[in-house]
Motif scaffolding. Sequence first.
Motif, short mmCIF file in Angstrom:
data_model
loop_
_atom_site.label_atom_id
_atom_site.label_comp_id
_atom_site.label_asym_id
_atom_site.label_seq_id
_atom_site.Cartn_x
_atom_site.Cartn_y
_atom_site.Cartn_z
N PHE A 153 -6.88 -0.15 0.27
CA PHE A 153 -6.16 1.38 0.22
C PHE A 153 -7.37 2.37 0.10
O PHE A 153 -7.40 3.42 0.55
N THR A 206 1.30 0.47 -6.76
CA THR A 206 0.42 -1.03 -6.41
C THR A 206 -0.51 -0.54 -5.52
O THR A 206 -1.31 -1.32 -5.25
N SER A 207 -0.55 0.51 -4.86
CA SER A 207 -1.53 0.72 -3.74
C SER A 207 -3.06 0.67 -4.44
O SER A 207 -3.83 0.27 -3.67
N ASP A 211 -4.80 -2.50 -4.23
CA ASP A 211 -4.94 -3.14 -2.83
C ASP A 211 -6.31 -2.87 -2.30
O ASP A 211 -6.58 -1.25 -2.03
N TRP A 216 -9.27 3.08 3.48
CA TRP A 216 -8.08 3.98 4.03
C TRP A 216 -8.08 5.40 3.51
O TRP A 216 -8.12 6.24 4.41
N HIS A 217 -7.97 5.58 2.34
CA HIS A 217 -8.38 6.83 1.74
C HIS A 217 -9.57 7.62 1.97
O HIS A 217 -9.40 8.80 2.23
N MET A 268 0.91 -1.18 0.07
CA MET A 268 -0.06 -0.07 -0.16
C MET A 268 0.76 1.23 0.02
O MET A 268 0.41 2.45 -0.47
N SER A 269 2.05 1.24 0.25
CA SER A 269 3.04 2.34 0.59
C SER A 269 3.45 2.88 -1.00
O SER A 269 4.17 4.01 -1.03
N ASP A 270 3.31 1.89 -1.99
CA ASP A 270 3.89 2.41 -3.30
C ASP A 270 2.79 2.60 -4.23
O ASP A 270 1.99 1.94 -4.16
N THR A 271 3.03 3.75 -4.74
CA THR A 271 1.94 4.42 -5.75
C THR A 271 1.39 3.65 -6.60
O THR A 271 0.60 3.44 -7.35
#
Length: 282
Positions: free
Chosen positions: A13, A6-7, A10, A16-17, A1-4
Motif C-alpha cells: 500500500f 485494512t489497507s 498491506d 502504491w501510495h 488494499m481496497s478497504d481503508t
Amino acid sequence: MSDTSTSLRDPIFYRWHRFVDNIFQQYKATLQPYTWEQLSFPGVKVVSCEVKGKNSNVITTFMKDDELNLAHGINFGTDHKVKVKYHHLDHEPFSVVANVENNSGAPQHATVRVFLAPKYDELGNRLTPDDQRPLFIEIDKFHKQLAPGTNTISRNAIDSTVTLSHTYTFEELKAGQSASADASEFCSCGWPEHMLVPRGTHKGMDFQLFVMLTDNTQDNPEGANVKTICNDAVSYCGAKDQKYPDKKPMGFPFDRPLSPSVASRIPTENTCLQDIKIKFLG
C-alpha cells in the motif's frame, strides 16, 4: 488494499501510495510557485508557537492495548461478542499554542494551518527546504477569530480536523447514536486520533512544527461562521452537503515547490517554525 480499515496493514500500500503521490508532485512542479502576496496575511503576525504537553515542545508516544469487536464483521455462529486484543500507537495529550498579534485595528477571521515535518533525513543530514516541503503533514486546520491586539490560540490535539476522535461501534450505529441528528456513518472519516503524530525514537526524533495563519474570508467559500455537519475530519473528508471549506489547495502552502526568494524568508510574519522532539517510550 481496497478497504481503508485494512489497507495500512498491506506493505505494498505504501509503495502504491508513494507512486500516486509522485504523480501529483510531478504535476505540481509544473505550476508557478506561490507569490509573496498569496502567502502573506497583512496585519497579522505569529510571534511564537509551541507544543504544550508534559514537557514543552516534546510529544511522548507509546504502545497501548485495546480491544476490537469482530462480531459485526465476521459470522462466528454465536450471539456472544467476539473480541481481539491488539496493540496500537498512541500519544500523550498535547496542545499547539500560538501567540499572535493582530495589528490591523479590527477583528480578523483567520485560518490556522498546522504542519509537522522531520528536520533531518534518515542519515542525519539537515533537509533542505525543497526536500522537506513534501514531507510536511497537515495535522490540523481550523477557523479562529482574532481580536485586535494580542491573541493566544490554544488547540488541543484531540480536536484536530484530520482525525476521527470517536469511532462509533456497530451497536451505537444500530441504536442511532451519533454526534448529531444529521450525522451518519458518512462521518466515520479521517485518521484515528491516536495516529495523529509519528512514533518518533527513544532518544527523541527531531521534527519541526509549522503554524501559518491565512485570511479566512478569502479561504472559506461558505463564510466564516457556517456550522458544518460531519466535520470531525473536515480537512481530509470535507463537510456534508457543503463546499469544501477551503479555496486553497490541500496541503497549502507546501503543495508546490517554493521559489528561492520565498524559501529564504521562511518563517514569514504570519508563520512560525518551531523545533520539537517526538519521544517513543516502549
